[in-house]
Motif scaffolding. Structure first.
Motif, PDB file in Angstrom:
ATOM      1  N   PRO A   1     -11.059  -8.133  -4.983  1.00  0.00           N
ATOM      2  CA  PRO A   1     -10.353  -7.844  -6.389  1.00  0.00           C
ATOM      3  C   PRO A   1      -9.795  -6.409  -6.141  1.00  0.00           C
ATOM      4  CG  PRO A   1     -11.992  -9.360  -6.830  1.00  0.00           C
ATOM      5  CD  PRO A   1     -12.264  -8.790  -5.419  1.00  0.00           C
ATOM      6  N   LEU A   2     -10.597  -5.264  -5.592  1.00  0.00           N
ATOM      7  CA  LEU A   2     -10.013  -4.140  -5.704  1.00  0.00           C
ATOM      8  C   LEU A   2      -8.954  -3.902  -4.664  1.00  0.00           C
ATOM      9  CD1 LEU A   2     -13.533  -2.362  -4.685  1.00  0.00           C
ATOM     10  CD2 LEU A   2     -12.364  -2.471  -6.959  1.00  0.00           C
ATOM     11  N   LEU A   3      -8.760  -4.644  -3.333  1.00  0.00           N
ATOM     12  CA  LEU A   3      -7.790  -4.824  -2.746  1.00  0.00           C
ATOM     13  C   LEU A   3      -6.527  -5.221  -3.317  1.00  0.00           C
ATOM     14  CD1 LEU A   3      -6.255  -4.460   0.150  1.00  0.00           C
ATOM     15  CD2 LEU A   3      -7.108  -6.818   0.687  1.00  0.00           C
ATOM     16  N   LEU A   4      -6.780  -6.551  -4.284  1.00  0.00           N
ATOM     17  CA  LEU A   4      -5.566  -7.154  -4.752  1.00  0.00           C
ATOM     18  C   LEU A   4      -5.005  -6.081  -5.999  1.00  0.00           C
ATOM     19  CD1 LEU A   4      -6.889 -10.898  -4.829  1.00  0.00           C
ATOM     20  CD2 LEU A   4      -5.296  -9.646  -3.101  1.00  0.00           C
ATOM     21  N   LEU A   5      -6.064  -5.373  -6.597  1.00  0.00           N
ATOM     22  CA  LEU A   5      -5.448  -4.418  -7.526  1.00  0.00           C
ATOM     23  C   LEU A   5      -4.493  -3.655  -6.971  1.00  0.00           C
ATOM     24  CD1 LEU A   5      -8.755  -4.012  -9.415  1.00  0.00           C
ATOM     25  CD2 LEU A   5      -6.770  -4.887 -10.506  1.00  0.00           C
ATOM     26  N   VAL A   6      -5.005  -2.856  -5.983  1.00  0.00           N
ATOM     27  CA  VAL A   6      -3.928  -1.930  -5.255  1.00  0.00           C
ATOM     28  C   VAL A   6      -2.809  -2.570  -4.720  1.00  0.00           C
ATOM     29  CG1 VAL A   6      -3.792  -0.491  -3.014  1.00  0.00           C
ATOM     30  CG2 VAL A   6      -5.903  -0.514  -4.471  1.00  0.00           C
ATOM     31  N   LEU A   7      -2.888  -3.897  -4.103  1.00  0.00           N
ATOM     32  CA  LEU A   7      -1.546  -4.304  -3.535  1.00  0.00           C
ATOM     33  C   LEU A   7      -0.743  -4.660  -4.889  1.00  0.00           C
ATOM     34  CD1 LEU A   7      -3.104  -6.685  -0.722  1.00  0.00           C
ATOM     35  CD2 LEU A   7      -2.120  -4.422  -0.841  1.00  0.00           C
ATOM     36  N   GLY A   8      -1.304  -5.191  -5.897  1.00  0.00           N
ATOM     37  CA  GLY A   8      -0.642  -5.609  -7.198  1.00  0.00           C
ATOM     38  C   GLY A   8       0.085  -4.400  -7.726  1.00  0.00           C
ATOM     39  N   ALA A   9      -0.358  -3.274  -7.638  1.00  0.00           N
ATOM     40  CA  ALA A   9       0.332  -2.020  -8.267  1.00  0.00           C
ATOM     41  C   ALA A   9       1.172  -1.473  -7.133  1.00  0.00           C
ATOM     42  CB  ALA A   9      -0.804  -0.896  -8.360  1.00  0.00           C
ATOM     43  N   GLY A  10       1.057  -1.791  -6.043  1.00  0.00           N
ATOM     44  CA  GLY A  10       2.118  -1.502  -4.896  1.00  0.00           C
ATOM     45  C   GLY A  10       3.426  -2.358  -5.290  1.00  0.00           C
ATOM     46  N   LEU A  11       2.881  -3.671  -5.383  1.00  0.00           N
ATOM     47  CA  LEU A  11       4.307  -4.659  -5.558  1.00  0.00           C
ATOM     48  C   LEU A  11       4.862  -4.326  -6.626  1.00  0.00           C
ATOM     49  CD1 LEU A  11       2.479  -7.796  -4.202  1.00  0.00           C
ATOM     50  CD2 LEU A  11       4.359  -6.580  -3.062  1.00  0.00           C
ATOM     51  N   ASP A  12       4.283  -3.946  -8.021  1.00  0.00           N
ATOM     52  CA  ASP A  12       4.800  -3.707  -9.163  1.00  0.00           C
ATOM     53  C   ASP A  12       5.778  -2.443  -9.017  1.00  0.00           C
ATOM     54  OD1 ASP A  12       5.330  -3.565 -12.051  1.00  0.00           O
ATOM     55  OD2 ASP A  12       3.978  -1.753 -11.900  1.00  0.00           O
ATOM     56  N   GLU A  13       5.495  -1.093  -8.048  1.00  0.00           N
ATOM     57  CA  GLU A  13       5.927  -0.147  -7.904  1.00  0.00           C
ATOM     58  C   GLU A  13       7.087  -0.500  -7.241  1.00  0.00           C
ATOM     59  OE1 GLU A  13       7.040   3.976  -8.615  1.00  0.00           O
ATOM     60  OE2 GLU A  13       5.376   2.598  -9.397  1.00  0.00           O
TER      61      GLU A  13
ATOM     62  N   VAL B   1       0.804  -1.234  -0.092  1.00  0.00           N
ATOM     63  CA  VAL B   1      -0.091  -0.002   0.112  1.00  0.00           C
ATOM     64  C   VAL B   1       0.692   1.251  -0.182  1.00  0.00           C
ATOM     65  CG1 VAL B   1      -1.664   1.382   1.505  1.00  0.00           C
ATOM     66  CG2 VAL B   1      -2.026  -1.117   1.302  1.00  0.00           C
ATOM     67  N   ALA B   2       1.889   1.274   0.868  1.00  0.00           N
ATOM     68  CA  ALA B   2       2.799   2.398   0.773  1.00  0.00           C
ATOM     69  C   ALA B   2       3.550   2.509  -0.578  1.00  0.00           C
ATOM     70  CB  ALA B   2       3.983   2.063   2.010  1.00  0.00           C
ATOM     71  N   PHE B   3       3.985   1.749  -1.373  1.00  0.00           N
ATOM     72  CA  PHE B   3       4.440   1.978  -2.401  1.00  0.00           C
ATOM     73  C   PHE B   3       3.459   2.318  -3.527  1.00  0.00           C
ATOM     74  CE2 PHE B   3       8.118   0.243  -0.952  1.00  0.00           C
ATOM     75  CZ  PHE B   3       9.232   0.813  -1.529  1.00  0.00           C
ATOM     76  N   PHE B   4       2.194   1.669  -3.332  1.00  0.00           N
ATOM     77  CA  PHE B   4       1.036   2.191  -4.245  1.00  0.00           C
ATOM     78  C   PHE B   4       0.768   3.839  -4.002  1.00  0.00           C
ATOM     79  CE2 PHE B   4      -3.425   3.426  -4.808  1.00  0.00           C
ATOM     80  CZ  PHE B   4      -3.682   3.103  -6.016  1.00  0.00           C
ATOM     81  N   LEU B   5       0.852   4.244  -2.767  1.00  0.00           N
ATOM     82  CA  LEU B   5       0.819   5.778  -2.681  1.00  0.00           C
ATOM     83  C   LEU B   5       1.891   6.540  -3.242  1.00  0.00           C
ATOM     84  CD1 LEU B   5      -0.982   5.582   0.881  1.00  0.00           C
ATOM     85  CD2 LEU B   5      -2.015   5.750  -1.292  1.00  0.00           C
ATOM     86  N   ARG B   6       3.065   5.836  -3.415  1.00  0.00           N
ATOM     87  CA  ARG B   6       4.143   6.547  -3.879  1.00  0.00           C
ATOM     88  C   ARG B   6       4.241   6.547  -5.569  1.00  0.00           C
ATOM     89  NH1 ARG B   6       9.582   4.625  -1.188  1.00  0.00           N
ATOM     90  NH2 ARG B   6      10.477   6.421  -2.787  1.00  0.00           N
ATOM     91  N   ARG B   7       3.471   6.117  -6.222  1.00  0.00           N
ATOM     92  CA  ARG B   7       3.299   5.926  -7.781  1.00  0.00           C
ATOM     93  C   ARG B   7       3.180   7.347  -8.279  1.00  0.00           C
ATOM     94  NH1 ARG B   7      -0.631   4.392 -10.233  1.00  0.00           N
ATOM     95  NH2 ARG B   7       0.641   3.047 -11.889  1.00  0.00           N
ATOM     96  N   PRO B   8       4.117   7.579  -9.146  1.00  0.00           N
ATOM     97  CA  PRO B   8       4.130   9.134  -9.927  1.00  0.00           C
ATOM     98  C   PRO B   8       2.664   9.243 -10.436  1.00  0.00           C
ATOM     99  CG  PRO B   8       5.858   7.514 -10.402  1.00  0.00           C
ATOM    100  CD  PRO B   8       5.119   6.819  -9.677  1.00  0.00           C
ATOM    101  N   ARG B   9       2.170  10.661 -10.248  1.00  0.00           N
ATOM    102  CA  ARG B   9       1.078  11.021 -10.976  1.00  0.00           C
ATOM    103  C   ARG B   9       0.973  10.796 -12.452  1.00  0.00           C
ATOM    104  NH1 ARG B   9      -1.083  16.346  -7.702  1.00  0.00           N
ATOM    105  NH2 ARG B   9      -1.301  15.416  -5.811  1.00  0.00           N
ATOM    106  N   GLU B  10       2.129  11.208 -13.251  1.00  0.00           N
ATOM    107  CA  GLU B  10       2.266  11.119 -14.489  1.00  0.00           C
ATOM    108  C   GLU B  10       1.909   9.527 -15.016  1.00  0.00           C
ATOM    109  OE1 GLU B  10       6.373  10.922 -13.048  1.00  0.00           O
ATOM    110  OE2 GLU B  10       4.648  12.047 -12.810  1.00  0.00           O
ATOM    111  N   ARG B  11       2.028   8.553 -14.383  1.00  0.00           N
ATOM    112  CA  ARG B  11       1.640   7.206 -14.819  1.00  0.00           C
ATOM    113  C   ARG B  11       0.112   6.883 -14.384  1.00  0.00           C
ATOM    114  NH1 ARG B  11       4.338   3.524 -12.474  1.00  0.00           N
ATOM    115  NH2 ARG B  11       5.938   4.492 -11.361  1.00  0.00           N
ATOM    116  N   ALA B  12      -0.488   7.678 -13.697  1.00  0.00           N
ATOM    117  CA  ALA B  12      -1.799   7.629 -13.314  1.00  0.00           C
ATOM    118  C   ALA B  12      -2.677   7.395 -14.378  1.00  0.00           C
ATOM    119  CB  ALA B  12      -2.107   8.552 -12.065  1.00  0.00           C
ATOM    120  N   TRP B  13      -3.910   6.593 -14.162  1.00  0.00           N
ATOM    121  CA  TRP B  13      -4.771   6.430 -15.139  1.00  0.00           C
ATOM    122  C   TRP B  13      -5.710   7.839 -15.369  1.00  0.00           C
ATOM    123  CZ3 TRP B  13     -10.172   6.504 -14.572  1.00  0.00           C
ATOM    124  CH2 TRP B  13     -10.702   5.991 -15.935  1.00  0.00           C
TER     125      TRP B  13
END
Length: 436
Positions: A315-327, A190-202
């Protein structure tokens, strides 16, 4: 159906994750769902929980596609309304799931006018309102889980990977070290999900004000469904007043939509508003916070929480966690790959954990055990209103045709009958008259 739709869910969560966060994030989220023991367990039960996950993900995917369009195509719009309305007929936890989508549609972007998708969502809600009558009519007072830190932790742990259970003879719990390892990994994600750059936001497309369904068109639909709910209330054998009061729901849904359309025509709406906190405009994360927040808020008022019901929000939680792990993989490839490997290992372990979970639903096995002990002169009582044990009668051998219903007292008084049977689970009390 549970297995087929569960497999479809894995593909759908990849499509949603890839659309929002990229292919690798979608692949991680798909892996987390594929190896989620709680999801796999309910895929193997003839219940509505796994289908609700698939329908919810399809609704989410169509919602994102519509938000990306400058004009709403009719076919996709109809598919979104039908899918979302269908979800409401599967289980009650789908309602906060829709509320999360609607909240973002209204508040999660710089509003200039009302997005046409909100009208489609309102129509889907109105079409699903008969399930409010069903929920009120079928509501029972047996308490469920109340809002607590432990229940929230179980949800955060990648969607109830190792939820403890205490209804079997030997209560099962994976142990605190494993639970807190999953929690720590989820918090890091979750912490790394919140650190995702805005320019890569959908980003959604910019839609011109106006368009969409007019409140005038939806008004007769809302009134029609309100009348249907009143009619259902009049026909109800019990709780007539409560069922009839649900007629307010379609009218309230229409009033909500009409309110935002009216606001958009004022100066306030013409200037555009940002009512959602900056940096939190991600649709999946926002829908997760709103839907889970609503459920937990209700859990404070009354013990309402059920893990299998909340499966639609996993699935909403796993999407967030998956994006955080990707980051995390982007920031530190070695550490990120290790974290993903640990998460998937915990998931595989959870599948084994749920596979060994003793279940009272093995009706075939229970019937086989009973059949071995039933003698030719025995009788079998069929307790009324005991739907939990009803499937066992399907698996009894054909020669066991001495089933007794309302005439149990006559059979009990028959001196030629030496022994009678009745089926019940240990936590379900026997009817006093049959016990006597």
């Amino acid at each position: 159906p549970g297995v087929l739709l569960g497999g479809l869910s894995v593909g759908l969560i990849f499509l949603v994750g890839a659309r929002l966060y990229g292919a690798r994030a979608g692949l991680i989220a798909a892996g987390l769902l594929a190896f989620n023991g709680h999801h796999v367990y309910w895929m193997q039960n003839a219940r509505m929980y796994a289908p609700s996950v698939a329908v919810g993900l399809l609704s989410l995917w169509l919602w994102l596609r519509l938000l990306e369009r400058e004009r709403l195509p009719r076919l996709e719009s109809a598919a979104y309304v039908a899918t979302t309305a269908l979800g409401t007929y599967l289980q009650v936890y789908f309602w906060p799931f829709i509320a999360g989508q609607m909240a973002w549609t209204v508040l999660g972007r710089r509003r200039v006018g009302v997005h046409p998708v909100l009208g489609l969502q309102t129509l889907a809600v109105i079409l699903g309102t008969p399930m409010w009558a069903h929920a009120v009519y079928r509501a029972y007072s047996q308490p469920q889980n109340a809002t607590s830190f432990s229940f929230f932790q179980d949800f955060l742990n990648f969607g109830f990977l190792f939820q403890p259970e205490d209804w079997s003879l030997v209560p099962r719990d994976i142990g605190a070290p494993v639970e807190w390892t999953a929690t720590a990994l989820a918090v890091v994600a979750v912490a790394f999900f919140l650190r995702r750059p805005r320019e890569r936001a959908w980003q959604p497309s910019r839609v011109e004000p106006g368009g969409g369904l007019s409140p005038r068109i939806l008004a007769p639909v809302a009134v029609g469904f309100a009348l249907i709910l009143l009619a259902l209330g009049r026909e109800a054998l019990r709780r007539q007043t409560g069922v009839m009061l649900t007629a307010v729901v379609p009218l309230a849904a229409w009033g909500h939509y009409a309110f935002w359309v009216a606001i958009a025509k004022t100066r306030l709406g013409a200037r555009g508003l940002v009512l959602w906190p900056r940096g939190s405009r991600d649709p999946a994360a926002s829908a997760l916070v709103v839907s889970v927040g609503l459920v937990f808020a209700l859990g404070v008022i009354t013990p309402f929480l059920v893990s299998r019901g909340m499966l639609v929000m996993v699935p909403l939680l796993l999407l967030v966690l998956g994006a955080g792990l990707d980051e995390l993989v982007r920031k530190s490839r070695g550490v990120g790959i290790g974290a993903v490997a640990i998460a998937l290992s915990l998931g595989i372990w959870s599948v084994h954990y749920y596979r060994e979970l003793p279940s009272p639903n093995d009706f075939r096995g229970l019937a086989a055990l009973v059949t071995e002990r039933i003698e030719p002169g025995d009788r079998v009582f069929v307790p009324s209103k005991d739907w939990v044990t009803t499937p066992i009668f399907y698996y009894l051998d054909d020669h066991i045709d001495r089933l007794v219903g309302d005439a149990w007292s006559d059979v009990a008084a028959d001196r030629e009958v030496d022994r009678v049977w009745t089926f019940r689970f240990s936590d379900i009390p026997m009817q006093p008259d049959i016990a006597a």
